[in-house]
Design a protein around this motif. Sequence first.
Motif, short mmCIF file in Angstrom:
data_model
loop_
_atom_site.label_atom_id
_atom_site.label_comp_id
_atom_site.label_asym_id
_atom_site.label_seq_id
_atom_site.Cartn_x
_atom_site.Cartn_y
_atom_site.Cartn_z
N ILE A 56 47.07 -18.73 -26.71
CA ILE A 56 48.43 -18.29 -26.71
C ILE A 56 49.31 -19.04 -25.64
O ILE A 56 50.57 -19.26 -25.79
CB ILE A 56 48.35 -16.64 -26.71
CG1 ILE A 56 50.12 -16.18 -27.41
CG2 ILE A 56 48.35 -15.84 -25.62
CD1 ILE A 56 50.45 -16.95 -28.49
N THR A 57 48.53 -19.36 -24.54
CA THR A 57 49.55 -19.83 -23.46
C THR A 57 49.88 -21.24 -23.92
O THR A 57 50.87 -21.75 -23.61
CB THR A 57 48.82 -19.89 -21.90
OG1 THR A 57 47.41 -20.15 -22.22
CG2 THR A 57 48.81 -18.44 -21.57
N GLY A 58 48.94 -22.06 -24.70
CA GLY A 58 49.14 -23.27 -25.22
C GLY A 58 50.23 -23.17 -26.08
O GLY A 58 51.36 -23.86 -26.28
N ILE A 59 50.17 -22.31 -26.96
CA ILE A 59 51.16 -22.24 -28.34
C ILE A 59 52.47 -21.85 -27.79
O ILE A 59 53.42 -22.34 -28.11
CB ILE A 59 50.70 -21.04 -29.10
CG1 ILE A 59 49.52 -21.26 -29.97
CG2 ILE A 59 51.92 -20.65 -30.08
CD1 ILE A 59 48.73 -20.38 -30.71
N THR A 60 52.67 -21.04 -26.66
CA THR A 60 53.94 -20.53 -26.23
C THR A 60 54.52 -21.34 -25.08
O THR A 60 55.56 -21.24 -24.70
CB THR A 60 54.21 -19.15 -25.69
OG1 THR A 60 52.96 -18.94 -24.86
CG2 THR A 60 53.58 -18.11 -26.87
N LEU A 61 54.02 -22.35 -24.97
CA LEU A 61 54.46 -23.42 -23.77
C LEU A 61 55.89 -23.58 -23.87
O LEU A 61 56.47 -23.38 -23.05
CB LEU A 61 53.46 -24.60 -23.77
CG LEU A 61 53.44 -25.36 -22.35
CD1 LEU A 61 52.93 -24.38 -21.11
CD2 LEU A 61 52.66 -26.53 -22.35
N PRO A 62 56.11 -24.45 -25.14
CA PRO A 62 57.47 -24.72 -25.15
C PRO A 62 58.72 -23.30 -25.68
O PRO A 62 59.81 -23.75 -25.27
CB PRO A 62 57.36 -25.70 -26.31
CG PRO A 62 56.39 -25.73 -27.03
CD PRO A 62 55.46 -24.73 -26.25
N ILE A 63 58.22 -22.29 -25.64
CA ILE A 63 59.09 -21.48 -25.97
C ILE A 63 59.15 -20.26 -24.93
O ILE A 63 59.49 -19.26 -25.52
CB ILE A 63 58.64 -20.74 -27.37
CG1 ILE A 63 57.31 -20.34 -27.52
CG2 ILE A 63 59.19 -21.81 -28.55
CD1 ILE A 63 56.84 -19.63 -28.79
N THR A 64 58.53 -20.62 -23.95
CA THR A 64 58.72 -19.42 -22.70
C THR A 64 59.18 -20.11 -21.58
O THR A 64 58.93 -21.28 -21.36
CB THR A 64 57.08 -18.65 -22.44
OG1 THR A 64 56.53 -19.74 -22.21
CG2 THR A 64 56.77 -17.91 -23.57
N LYS A 65 59.78 -19.35 -20.61
CA LYS A 65 60.24 -19.89 -19.33
C LYS A 65 58.94 -20.51 -18.49
O LYS A 65 59.04 -21.68 -18.03
CB LYS A 65 61.26 -19.08 -18.69
CG LYS A 65 61.75 -19.64 -17.45
CD LYS A 65 62.88 -18.77 -16.99
CE LYS A 65 63.31 -19.07 -15.67
NZ LYS A 65 64.17 -18.26 -14.80
N HIS A 66 57.94 -19.42 -18.71
CA HIS A 66 56.66 -19.76 -18.06
C HIS A 66 55.66 -18.87 -18.75
O HIS A 66 56.08 -17.79 -19.24
CB HIS A 66 56.86 -19.54 -16.44
CG HIS A 66 55.62 -20.01 -15.70
ND1 HIS A 66 55.20 -21.21 -15.73
CD2 HIS A 66 54.77 -19.38 -14.87
CE1 HIS A 66 54.18 -21.65 -15.04
NE2 HIS A 66 53.80 -20.32 -14.55
N ASN A 67 54.43 -19.08 -18.71
CA ASN A 67 53.34 -18.23 -18.97
C ASN A 67 51.98 -18.25 -18.25
O ASN A 67 52.14 -19.35 -17.28
CB ASN A 67 53.25 -18.43 -20.50
CG ASN A 67 52.51 -19.98 -20.79
OD1 ASN A 67 52.00 -20.45 -20.00
ND2 ASN A 67 52.72 -20.22 -22.00
N PHE A 68 51.50 -17.24 -18.14
CA PHE A 68 50.03 -17.00 -17.43
C PHE A 68 49.01 -16.69 -18.12
O PHE A 68 49.30 -15.95 -19.05
CB PHE A 68 50.45 -16.04 -16.20
CG PHE A 68 51.51 -16.31 -15.24
CD1 PHE A 68 51.45 -16.86 -14.03
CD2 PHE A 68 52.73 -15.85 -15.63
CE1 PHE A 68 52.43 -17.22 -13.16
CE2 PHE A 68 53.77 -15.95 -14.70
CZ PHE A 68 53.68 -16.64 -13.33
N LEU A 69 47.71 -17.16 -17.61
CA LEU A 69 46.65 -16.78 -18.21
C LEU A 69 45.82 -16.01 -17.06
O LEU A 69 45.65 -16.69 -16.12
CB LEU A 69 45.72 -17.78 -18.67
CG LEU A 69 44.28 -17.21 -18.98
CD1 LEU A 69 44.25 -16.38 -20.19
CD2 LEU A 69 43.27 -18.56 -19.44
N VAL A 70 45.75 -14.73 -17.17
CA VAL A 70 45.12 -13.75 -15.97
C VAL A 70 43.69 -13.54 -16.57
O VAL A 70 43.27 -12.92 -17.48
CB VAL A 70 45.82 -12.57 -15.82
CG1 VAL A 70 45.15 -11.76 -14.42
CG2 VAL A 70 47.27 -12.99 -15.30
N THR A 71 42.57 -13.84 -15.59
CA THR A 71 41.24 -13.63 -15.77
C THR A 71 40.63 -12.70 -14.94
O THR A 71 39.36 -12.45 -15.15
CB THR A 71 40.46 -15.05 -15.84
OG1 THR A 71 40.66 -15.44 -14.66
CG2 THR A 71 40.91 -15.87 -17.04
#
Lengths: 206, 591
Positions: free
Chosen positions: B125-140
């Motif tokens: 989902i971080t890949g999918i939303t890359l162009p439609i979010t100001k920024h995104n994070f994956l937290v593990t």
Amino acid sequence: MLHTFIALVQDRPGVLTRVASLFRRLNINIVSLTVGESERAETSRMTIVCDAHENAADRIRASLYKLETTISVDEVNRTDAVVRELCLIKVAAGPSHPHGLHSRSQIFELSQVFRARVVDLAPESIMLEMTGSASKIEGLLQVLRESGYTILEVSRTGRMAMRRGHHTSRVLEALGTRQSLDLQEFPTQDPDALPSDEILPGAFEE
Amino acid sequence: MADSITPNPTLTGAEILLATLAGEGVTTVFGYPGGAILPVYDVLRKFPNLHHVLVRHEQSAAHMADGYARATGRVGVCMATSGPGATNLVTGLATAMIDSIPIVAITGQVSSKVLGTDAFQEIDITGITLPITKHNFLVTRAEEIAPVLREAFQIARSGRPGPVLVDITKDAQQAAAAFDFEAAKPRPYRPHPMLRAESSSMQEAVTLIRQAKRPIILAGHGVVESGAERQVLALAEAHRIPIASTLLGLDAVPAEHPLCLGMMGMHGESWVNNAIQQADLLLAFGMRFDDRVTGNLTKYSPNSKKIHVEIDPSEINKNVRVDVALIGDLKEVLSLLMPLLETHPRPLESHGSEWLKQINAGKGNASVRDIINLPDNGHLYAAHVINDIWHEAAAAGRLEQTIIVTDVGQHQMWEAQYFKHHAPRSLITSGGLGTMGFALPAAIGAKVACPEKDVWVIAGDGGFQMTAAELSTIVQEGLAINIAVINNGFLGMVRQWQETIYEKNYASSPILSPNFVLLAAAHGIAGATVKQRADVIPNARLARTSGKPFLIEFQVEKEDGVYPMITPGSALHEMLRRPQHDPLIELPEEP
């Protein structure tokens, strides 16, 4: 025309995708992109060469800044920066080659003229390493081809760039000095963030 | 848990997540549970100050967070599970992105040990939303949850706002870590090095404003986002500069203000667009020269100088070349600009009386064909419905306490034309993306945020059916939302384009609808059907004062059009007017 940007970005997974995806969204072709460590910890340095309209630079730079992982962006051109590329070339050369046994010595001579180095010698091939401007590398490749040699493999890094001199380097200035670090802590304004002769409205694609 | 007496308690990642939300001042989360986010739902009860609104589809969760943010200016929060839950958020995130709305979306993700293995309900989902979010994070890791979430809130609300997605693996939610809200505070938001309103540019702007004989302010969404409504009005009043608004800037200035012209662009009134074409100075405040407001770019306001005040440098010269760019927060830039203008005021003689007279003269001509001024001919027009809803709210003195949430299409444009907005954040609409199905969920977000206000949904029969399942959410949450379904039996804007551009080839634009009042009744929502103009105001009043959700189906003219209309490729002044011999608006025959 070709634009060359130097971007300092966070060294984290996915940052390269963000930069690449930005150029894709702007429908701009990346000619070359090199990434490596920089003088700062956890910071990568990218040199991005792209083919875009001559007045597109401001918008590309502003868009790069919009990525949250971007620390700074600088656009450089040939006059104020050193631009280099590394190239490895594998050429067929050996007893069974049309030029026969002379082929090796001819390639040695050529590489001397172009200041390339021989880094590997195999029975049927020679590998050359060359650093220089893109046009110089293309020159060597062209001479090799026109001399009838078979080029087996070419690997080019794409351009890397660095501004000449210390004081003209906004990148070093912004990141290397105590004063500018303080500025980052207390974001007021950085009057030297852009040279004064850059007036944004002047640049626009008619 | 958030008030625990231990300074650095050890909590699970899920508890840290909710404690961080509470610390950020969040009171409402719009979400839908599922496997990868269940650890969070498992501890939800420990945070009684966090109210969870259960949605019927995750797209609606994003729209609700969006409506919440638009109504308040605060960050809206939505939550979904991994896989389909996350992908369902996409349209809502894109809607928020293009309209610069601050939301934080939290998604569960499969355990970090199986990331990348196509596990059940795993999606990048971080890949999918890359162009439609100001920024995104994956937290593990559980330790990262608090600092990343706090940074997400900061990014969402700083600079040009936008949506931020935080994807958190299930094992990070389950693992334990020390929680310290203060220590998780992010560094100050990085200043954008290109933000600058230089004194030389300021001076240029002052000179241009002083010299202008026909200036006009173009007020965009940035006026509201920056909270600069008063400054813009003060500037306009001090220098007698008329104000045209974009769709999202409509509520930035009171519509009744004598300097307020109304909406510009594709369906803007003729006097607004003509004024922009004839102006000698455009003051573009927090707007981005979208193609829907400029029409044909090569013929756009050809004789004007242009000053662009904008917080996002990448918007400068994107569509329209400007003469002066002042990059920064609008309120700050205006607070620097106004004193300079006071010391160099515009000469009194250019205080625009000629210019304003010229613009006002255009109003008279346009209103001849204006549908609003036509007497009741027995037909019900959507424009009349919307105008009467406004009349009803105005008569009750509730205008400042009314939020209109529109869907997308003809009714949206009629709303923009015929509902006279009085207060900032009183119009919530999907501008840039034009997302049908937006209205009902966004209204839920707005009503949750502002329970004391009257919230009206104005939706078409097409868009309403896209997210109609949220009627259940309204009932479950006990929200007194008023719903106006403008039913013309068509996807109206599609039909109008087919009529205008595709030779009336009405392919797939007629749409069958359920009986909306029965549909509402099935949810336990009261409703009424209105076919006569005389019934509009009484029913609007009934809906507004019922204290419960209320749906009114307005059965309006089927083939009405939105006018003026600028067809694609035409300049702003080359507009199609309402046909003078429109069969729909012929007066009733004399007996």
